[in-house]
Design a protein around this motif. Structure first.
Motif, PDB file in Angstrom:
ATOM      1  N   ILE A  70       0.649  -1.069   0.195  1.00 49.78           N
ATOM      2  CA  ILE A  70       0.697  -0.105  -0.057  1.00 49.78           C
ATOM      3  C   ILE A  70       0.753   1.077   0.528  1.00 49.78           C
ATOM      4  O   ILE A  70       1.129   2.139  -0.841  1.00 49.78           O
ATOM      5  N   GLY A  71       2.045   0.712   0.691  1.00 50.84           N
ATOM      6  CA  GLY A  71       2.791   2.020   0.583  1.00 50.84           C
ATOM      7  C   GLY A  71       3.187   2.464  -0.612  1.00 50.84           C
ATOM      8  O   GLY A  71       4.107   3.808  -0.971  1.00 50.84           O
ATOM      9  N   GLU A  72       3.848   1.141  -0.734  1.00 55.03           N
ATOM     10  CA  GLU A  72       4.836   1.838  -2.687  1.00 55.03           C
ATOM     11  C   GLU A  72       3.662   2.290  -3.425  1.00 55.03           C
ATOM     12  O   GLU A  72       4.181   3.042  -4.455  1.00 55.03           O
ATOM     13  N   ARG A  73       2.727   1.919  -3.801  1.00 51.47           N
ATOM     14  CA  ARG A  73       1.346   2.264  -4.529  1.00 51.47           C
ATOM     15  C   ARG A  73       0.868   3.846  -4.658  1.00 51.47           C
ATOM     16  O   ARG A  73       1.133   4.506  -5.359  1.00 51.47           O
TER      17      ARG A  73
ATOM     18  N   ASN B 123     -11.647   1.934  -7.990  1.00 49.11           N
ATOM     19  CA  ASN B 123     -11.925   0.659  -7.473  1.00 49.11           C
ATOM     20  C   ASN B 123     -11.117  -0.767  -6.763  1.00 49.11           C
ATOM     21  O   ASN B 123     -10.544  -0.714  -7.715  1.00 49.11           O
ATOM     22  N   SER B 124     -11.828  -0.589  -5.780  1.00 47.06           N
ATOM     23  CA  SER B 124     -11.671  -2.295  -5.491  1.00 47.06           C
ATOM     24  C   SER B 124      -9.642  -1.655  -4.624  1.00 47.06           C
ATOM     25  O   SER B 124      -9.849  -1.135  -4.189  1.00 47.06           O
ATOM     26  N   GLY B 125      -8.850  -2.296  -5.530  1.00 46.44           N
ATOM     27  CA  GLY B 125      -7.490  -2.494  -5.101  1.00 46.44           C
ATOM     28  C   GLY B 125      -7.634  -0.640  -5.375  1.00 46.44           C
ATOM     29  O   GLY B 125      -6.346   0.095  -4.269  1.00 46.44           O
ATOM     30  N   GLY B 126      -7.456  -0.128  -7.060  1.00 50.30           N
ATOM     31  CA  GLY B 126      -7.863   1.499  -6.894  1.00 50.30           C
ATOM     32  C   GLY B 126      -8.125   2.286  -5.954  1.00 50.30           C
ATOM     33  O   GLY B 126      -7.774   3.492  -5.026  1.00 50.30           O
ATOM     34  N   GLY B 127      -9.246   1.568  -4.729  1.00 50.25           N
ATOM     35  CA  GLY B 127     -10.053   2.259  -4.355  1.00 50.25           C
ATOM     36  C   GLY B 127      -8.878   2.446  -2.913  1.00 50.25           C
ATOM     37  O   GLY B 127      -9.190   3.258  -2.128  1.00 50.25           O
ATOM     38  N   THR B 128      -8.398   1.245  -2.674  1.00 43.39           N
ATOM     39  CA  THR B 128      -7.847   1.086  -1.515  1.00 43.39           C
ATOM     40  C   THR B 128      -6.557   2.010  -1.483  1.00 43.39           C
ATOM     41  O   THR B 128      -6.034   3.213  -0.865  1.00 43.39           O
ATOM     42  N   THR B 129      -5.863   2.077  -2.375  1.00 40.62           N
ATOM     43  CA  THR B 129      -4.699   3.251  -2.642  1.00 40.62           C
ATOM     44  C   THR B 129      -5.588   4.547  -2.885  1.00 40.62           C
ATOM     45  O   THR B 129      -5.026   6.068  -2.298  1.00 40.62           O
TER      46      THR B 129
END
Length: 218
Positions: free
Chosen positions: A62-65, A92-98
């Motif tokens: 997450i930090g690297e993204r 969205n999804s993993g993009g929402g996390t980032t």
């Protein structure tokens, strides 16, 4: 021939249609940024190796993204046609996390629209199977998800959720959003925080979400 992208996931085209310039990042562990040297054995995750290696190096995926988003902002600031005062993040999804963690960490972002991630940690990644890229060591000891996104206040945020999202339960998303509203209200920005709930599952809802964001930025 135009490519059919289901679930309103053609984010760049959606942004352009509404007058926003768009830069799309290839997230680490996907597409051309997928693992090339080590054979993957994780059946349900494209991110397992990268996330595990990051932890061994004292980091998180997450930090690297989020770092990648920060570098993307550096690039956007070199473009004369970009309004630096109106830079935002969405996904969205993993993009929402980032998007959520980037909003919490990056001061140059002025608005955010994370989709199909905002929920409580307790009801989602602490209760259901999720890719290892969702985990930050020690975070649950000090914060819930509203506390993380609350760091973005008082800047405008539109949280997007799916009524039938089976990995980010809507009941917990709604209750956690109430906590987020309290944080925004304490920051004097109760009107800058909105929740959009689409009628289906784990996808984006462009026709519902974009008008809310545009209204906040008007």
């Amino acid at each position: 021939q135009p490519i059919d992208v289901p679930g309103d996931r053609d984010f760049a085209l959606g942004a352009l249609k509404r007058g926003f310039a768009a830069l799309c990042l290839e997230q680490r562990s996907f597409g051309e940024r997928a693992e090339r040297a080590q054979k993957s054995v994780a059946k349900n995750s494209k991110c397992h190796d990268a996330a595990a290696h990051a932890m061994m190096l004292g980091r998180t995926l997450i930090g690297e993204r989020v770092w990648d988003v920060d570098r993307a902002i550096d690039y956007l600031e070199t473009r004369p046609e970009i309004d630096r005062s109106r830079l935002g993040v969405m996904g969205n999804s993993g993009g929402g996390t980032t998007s959520l963690f980037a909003a919490a960490m990056l001061e140059r972002l002025r608005f955010a629209m994370p989709s199909c991630y905002f929920c409580s940690f307790r009801a989602s990644i602490m209760s259901l199977y999720h890719c290892i890229c969702n985990y930050v060591p020690g975070l649950f000891q000090v914060a819930e998800m509203a506390d993380v996104l609350g760091l973005f206040s008082p800047r405008p945020v539109v949280v997007v959720a799916g009524l039938e999202d089976n990995i980010f339960p809507i009941e917990a998303a709604r209750s956690e959003f109430e906590r987020l509203k309290e944080i925004y209200a304490a920051a004097g920005a109760a009107d800058k925080c909105r929740l959009v709930v689409g009628p289906e599952g784990h996808r984006f809802y462009a026709d519902l979400a974009w008008p809310q964001l545009i209204g906040l930025l008007a």
